[in-house]
Design a protein around this motif. Structure first.
Motif, PDB file in Angstrom:
ATOM      1  N   MET A   1       0.903  -1.058  -0.059  1.00  0.00           N
ATOM      2  CA  MET A   1       0.069  -0.077  -0.099  1.00  0.00           C
ATOM      3  C   MET A   1       0.966   1.208  -0.016  1.00  0.00           C
ATOM      4  N   ASN A   2       0.439   2.122  -0.626  1.00  0.00           N
ATOM      5  CA  ASN A   2       1.221   3.474  -0.641  1.00  0.00           C
ATOM      6  C   ASN A   2       0.221   4.831  -0.031  1.00  0.00           C
ATOM      7  N   TYR A   3       0.867   5.690   0.392  1.00  0.00           N
ATOM      8  CA  TYR A   3       0.067   6.677   1.225  1.00  0.00           C
ATOM      9  C   TYR A   3       0.439   8.143   0.612  1.00  0.00           C
ATOM     10  N   VAL A   4      -0.178   8.754   0.715  1.00  0.00           N
ATOM     11  CA  VAL A   4      -0.110  10.430   0.711  1.00  0.00           C
ATOM     12  C   VAL A   4      -0.473  10.789   1.913  1.00  0.00           C
ATOM     13  N   TYR A   5       0.282  11.771   2.765  1.00  0.00           N
ATOM     14  CA  TYR A   5      -0.138  12.207   3.950  1.00  0.00           C
ATOM     15  C   TYR A   5       0.308  13.656   4.160  1.00  0.00           C
ATOM     16  N   ILE A   6      -0.327  14.487   4.909  1.00  0.00           N
ATOM     17  CA  ILE A   6      -0.218  15.781   5.463  1.00  0.00           C
ATOM     18  C   ILE A   6      -0.058  15.792   6.837  1.00  0.00           C
ATOM     19  N   LEU A   7       1.299  16.390   7.183  1.00  0.00           N
ATOM     20  CA  LEU A   7       1.547  16.515   8.362  1.00  0.00           C
ATOM     21  C   LEU A   7       1.441  17.963   8.916  1.00  0.00           C
ATOM     22  N   LYS A   8       0.823  18.354  10.207  1.00  0.00           N
ATOM     23  CA  LYS A   8       0.764  19.807  10.501  1.00  0.00           C
ATOM     24  C   LYS A   8       1.829  19.846  11.579  1.00  0.00           C
ATOM     25  N   CYS A   9       2.738  20.993  11.311  1.00  0.00           N
ATOM     26  CA  CYS A   9       3.966  21.223  12.114  1.00  0.00           C
ATOM     27  C   CYS A   9       3.680  22.002  13.317  1.00  0.00           C
ATOM     28  N   ASN A  10       4.513  22.259  14.166  1.00  0.00           N
ATOM     29  CA  ASN A  10       4.386  22.927  15.211  1.00  0.00           C
ATOM     30  C   ASN A  10       4.126  24.581  14.902  1.00  0.00           C
ATOM     31  N   ASP A  11       4.694  25.090  13.975  1.00  0.00           N
ATOM     32  CA  ASP A  11       4.458  26.208  13.726  1.00  0.00           C
ATOM     33  C   ASP A  11       3.197  26.583  12.826  1.00  0.00           C
ATOM     34  N   GLY A  12       2.397  25.459  12.775  1.00  0.00           N
ATOM     35  CA  GLY A  12       1.215  25.912  11.835  1.00  0.00           C
ATOM     36  C   GLY A  12       1.175  25.398  10.471  1.00  0.00           C
ATOM     37  N   SER A  13       2.462  25.178   9.814  1.00  0.00           N
ATOM     38  CA  SER A  13       2.571  24.933   8.467  1.00  0.00           C
ATOM     39  C   SER A  13       2.090  23.605   8.121  1.00  0.00           C
ATOM     40  N   LEU A  14       1.804  23.300   6.898  1.00  0.00           N
ATOM     41  CA  LEU A  14       1.406  21.919   6.503  1.00  0.00           C
ATOM     42  C   LEU A  14       2.634  21.193   5.748  1.00  0.00           C
ATOM     43  N   TYR A  15       2.987  20.019   5.761  1.00  0.00           N
ATOM     44  CA  TYR A  15       4.003  19.317   4.795  1.00  0.00           C
ATOM     45  C   TYR A  15       3.259  18.187   4.309  1.00  0.00           C
ATOM     46  N   THR A  16       3.524  17.892   2.934  1.00  0.00           N
ATOM     47  CA  THR A  16       2.700  16.957   2.258  1.00  0.00           C
ATOM     48  C   THR A  16       4.009  15.924   1.760  1.00  0.00           C
ATOM     49  N   GLY A  17       3.853  14.554   1.858  1.00  0.00           N
ATOM     50  CA  GLY A  17       4.614  13.528   1.333  1.00  0.00           C
ATOM     51  C   GLY A  17       3.968  12.318   1.113  1.00  0.00           C
ATOM     52  N   TRP A  18       4.621  11.263   0.262  1.00  0.00           N
ATOM     53  CA  TRP A  18       4.026  10.019   0.257  1.00  0.00           C
ATOM     54  C   TRP A  18       5.054   8.893   0.737  1.00  0.00           C
ATOM     55  N   THR A  19       4.461   7.862   0.981  1.00  0.00           N
ATOM     56  CA  THR A  19       5.432   6.928   1.377  1.00  0.00           C
ATOM     57  C   THR A  19       4.616   5.358   1.125  1.00  0.00           C
ATOM     58  N   ASN A  20       5.427   4.518   1.200  1.00  0.00           N
ATOM     59  CA  ASN A  20       4.770   2.953   1.423  1.00  0.00           C
ATOM     60  C   ASN A  20       4.534   2.412   2.797  1.00  0.00           C
ATOM     61  N   ASN A  21       5.151   3.195   3.723  1.00  0.00           N
ATOM     62  CA  ASN A  21       5.048   3.036   5.287  1.00  0.00           C
ATOM     63  C   ASN A  21       4.837   3.986   6.082  1.00  0.00           C
ATOM     64  N   LEU A  22       3.508   4.368   6.177  1.00  0.00           N
ATOM     65  CA  LEU A  22       3.240   5.548   6.970  1.00  0.00           C
ATOM     66  C   LEU A  22       3.709   5.693   8.334  1.00  0.00           C
ATOM     67  N   GLU A  23       3.594   4.339   8.699  1.00  0.00           N
ATOM     68  CA  GLU A  23       4.120   4.541  10.524  1.00  0.00           C
ATOM     69  C   GLU A  23       5.495   5.134  10.444  1.00  0.00           C
ATOM     70  N   LYS A  24       6.194   4.156   9.576  1.00  0.00           N
ATOM     71  CA  LYS A  24       7.692   4.194   9.845  1.00  0.00           C
ATOM     72  C   LYS A  24       8.284   5.815   9.327  1.00  0.00           C
ATOM     73  N   ARG A  25       7.488   6.230   8.157  1.00  0.00           N
ATOM     74  CA  ARG A  25       7.656   7.694   7.647  1.00  0.00           C
ATOM     75  C   ARG A  25       7.524   8.650   8.957  1.00  0.00           C
ATOM     76  N   PHE A  26       6.175   8.592   9.397  1.00  0.00           N
ATOM     77  CA  PHE A  26       5.846   9.559  10.450  1.00  0.00           C
ATOM     78  C   PHE A  26       7.218   9.366  11.431  1.00  0.00           C
ATOM     79  N   LYS A  27       7.497   8.169  12.086  1.00  0.00           N
ATOM     80  CA  LYS A  27       8.320   8.269  12.919  1.00  0.00           C
ATOM     81  C   LYS A  27       9.737   9.003  12.470  1.00  0.00           C
ATOM     82  N   ALA A  28      10.171   8.653  11.423  1.00  0.00           N
ATOM     83  CA  ALA A  28      11.259   9.299  10.934  1.00  0.00           C
ATOM     84  C   ALA A  28      11.188  10.876  10.733  1.00  0.00           C
ATOM     85  N   HIS A  29      10.043  11.446  10.283  1.00  0.00           N
ATOM     86  CA  HIS A  29       9.874  12.813  10.754  1.00  0.00           C
ATOM     87  C   HIS A  29       9.794  13.375  11.979  1.00  0.00           C
ATOM     88  N   SER A  30       9.427  12.417  12.808  1.00  0.00           N
ATOM     89  CA  SER A  30       9.195  13.157  14.232  1.00  0.00           C
ATOM     90  C   SER A  30      10.666  12.857  15.172  1.00  0.00           C
TER      91      SER A  30
END
Length: 83
Positions: A1-30
């Motif tokens: 499965m592939n995912y497109v996601y939007i993250l909300k940053c602490n400063d209120g900005s939004l980041y958009t990306g794609w991945t094939n492992n959402l949990e792993k990618r979010f952890k890497a961003h964090s």
């Protein structure tokens, strides 16, 4: 499965990306390893994602979302929450 996601940053900005492992990618961003843009902008919140069977479809959707205004991105986030 592939995912497109939007993250909300602490400063209120939004980041958009794609991945094939959402949990792993979010952890890497964090942990500050996901993308230069999100590094130092935490804590981050996953506010939106879509699933795609094909990588190419996810990449096309990511491109389309990145072209949207912040207001348009907020609208798709709110639409998803209200469903």
């Amino acid at each position: 499965m592939n995912y497109v996601y939007i993250l909300k940053c602490n400063d209120g900005s939004l980041y958009t990306g794609w991945t094939n492992n959402l949990e792993k990618r979010f952890k890497a961003h964090s942990e500050g390893r996901g993308a230069k843009y999100t590094k130092g902008r935490g804590p981050l919140e996953l506010v939106y994602y879509e699933e795609f069977e094909e990588k190419n479809d996810a990449m096309k959707r990511e491109y389309a979302i990145k072209k949207m205004t912040k207001a348009q991105k907020n609208n798709i986030i709110l639409d998803k929450i209200s469903k």
